[in-house]
Scaffold this motif. Structure first.
Motif, PDB file in Angstrom:
ATOM      1  N   ALA A   5       0.861  -1.187   0.000  1.00  0.00           N
ATOM      2  CA  ALA A   5       0.000   0.000   0.000  1.00  0.00           C
ATOM      3  C   ALA A   5       0.896   1.235   0.000  1.00  0.00           C
ATOM      4  O   ALA A   5       1.814   1.337   0.816  1.00  0.00           O
ATOM      5  N   ALA A   7       0.688   4.901   0.803  1.00  0.00           N
ATOM      6  CA  ALA A   7      -0.305   5.722   1.511  1.00  0.00           C
ATOM      7  C   ALA A   7       0.314   6.867   2.293  1.00  0.00           C
ATOM      8  O   ALA A   7       1.441   6.784   2.785  1.00  0.00           O
ATOM      9  N   ASP A  39      -7.764   5.668  -5.852  1.00  0.00           N
ATOM     10  CA  ASP A  39      -8.047   7.097  -5.680  1.00  0.00           C
ATOM     11  C   ASP A  39      -9.085   7.547  -6.706  1.00  0.00           C
ATOM     12  O   ASP A  39      -8.889   7.360  -7.905  1.00  0.00           O
ATOM     13  N   CYS A 123      -3.266   4.617  -2.710  1.00  0.00           N
ATOM     14  CA  CYS A 123      -4.367   5.000  -1.810  1.00  0.00           C
ATOM     15  C   CYS A 123      -4.724   6.479  -1.960  1.00  0.00           C
ATOM     16  O   CYS A 123      -3.863   7.296  -2.290  1.00  0.00           O
ATOM     17  N   THR A 131      -8.831   3.842   1.847  1.00  0.00           N
ATOM     18  CA  THR A 131      -7.469   3.642   2.346  1.00  0.00           C
ATOM     19  C   THR A 131      -7.416   2.458   3.305  1.00  0.00           C
ATOM     20  O   THR A 131      -6.484   1.650   3.273  1.00  0.00           O
ATOM     21  N   GLY A 134      -7.142  -0.589   1.426  1.00  0.00           N
ATOM     22  CA  GLY A 134      -5.775  -0.752   0.942  1.00  0.00           C
ATOM     23  C   GLY A 134      -4.867  -1.323   2.020  1.00  0.00           C
ATOM     24  O   GLY A 134      -4.074  -2.232   1.765  1.00  0.00           O
TER      25      GLY A 134
END
Length: 255
Positions: A5, A7, A39, A123, A131, A134
């Motif tokens: 991920a 992020a 996103d 993310c 998120t 994710g």
């Protein structure tokens, strides 16, 4: 399958740039790579020349309607690099998923049966349900941090969320590392930020630093990763180096 991920709830820190270019270099190094565009802005999709608004189905249909991810995956012009694309309709997903049972696990279920070496999850800039999906789907977390005055702002909140996710939903999630992006090496502020990040993340700050680079900024408007737009640029060299560092760290964490 290594699932990473990418992020940071702060916007404009280089999450999408990192997802696209890291993905392209992992593919260039011989790995099969999927970028999951989580996103609603869909920049990972458009940055790889996917006409996101002309697609009959996107990740929204995977998460909300249970459409198999394999039916939605789009191939890119980069060999071994695919995208699970997003469009603005994904913005409605958080609301629609909020009533679902196991709502935090929708992405994990969707990509579980796929066959890739690396999955990079781009993310959105928030700590909402997308998120969270994710973070629950991933084994590793990569945090891009912009080399600027408020760099560390909000990182505590993200790390607290990660801790909660690890305790309640995904004990496998490990911090792969923090990567400094948009670094203007000549400024004293950038040097200060680097020192501060080294202090806070002594073991997990990546050696590779992504510079502020015009060619890197131009590449998405041409629908190409930097490896295909200008492979001799400083930005390209940095992402190539980061890809090698990520491969080394991931195999270290997996042992």
């Amino acid at each position: 399958m290594r699932i990473i991920a990418v992020a940071n709830q702060k916007g404009g820190v280089g999450k999408t740039t990192t997802s696209i270019n890291l993905g392209a270099y992992l593919a260039k190094l011989g790995h099969r790579v999927l970028i999951v565009d989580l996103d609603p802005q869909g920049n990972s999709s458009s940055g790889l020349a996917i006409a996101k608004n002309q697609l009959p189905k996107t990740i929204y249909h995977v998460l909300v309607e249970g459409v198999p991810a394999s039916e939605v995956i789009a191939h890119t012009d980069v060999e071994r690099l695919d995208v699970l694309p997003a469009s603005s309709v994904l913005a409605a997903a958080e609301l629609e998923m909020s009533e679902m049972a196991q709502r935090e696990f929708q992405l994990r279920k969707a990509i579980g049966g796929l066959d890739y070496d690396f999955v990079l999850i781009d993310c959105p800039p928030s700590l909402g349900l997308l998120t969270l999906n994710g973070l629950v789907a991933a084994n590793h977390l990569l945090i891009p941090v912009q080399s600027e005055y408020y760099a560390l702002e909000g990182l505590g909140q993200l790390l607290a969320t990660v801790k909660r996710v690890r305790q309640a939903l995904n004990p496998q999630l490990a911090l792969l590392g923090v990567v400094i992006t948009m670094h203007a090496s000549r400024t004293s502020l950038a040097a200060q930020v680097q020192t501060e990040l080294k202090h806070h993340f002594p073991d997990t700050l990546f050696d590779t630093i992504i510079p502020r680079n015009i060619r890197l900024a131009e590449a998405p408007s041409h629908g190409k990763p930097i490896s295909h737009y200008d492979r001799f640029s400083k930005g390209a060299q940095s992402y190539k180096k980061l890809a090698k560092e990520v491969i080394a760290r991931v195999s270290q964490q997996s042992n």
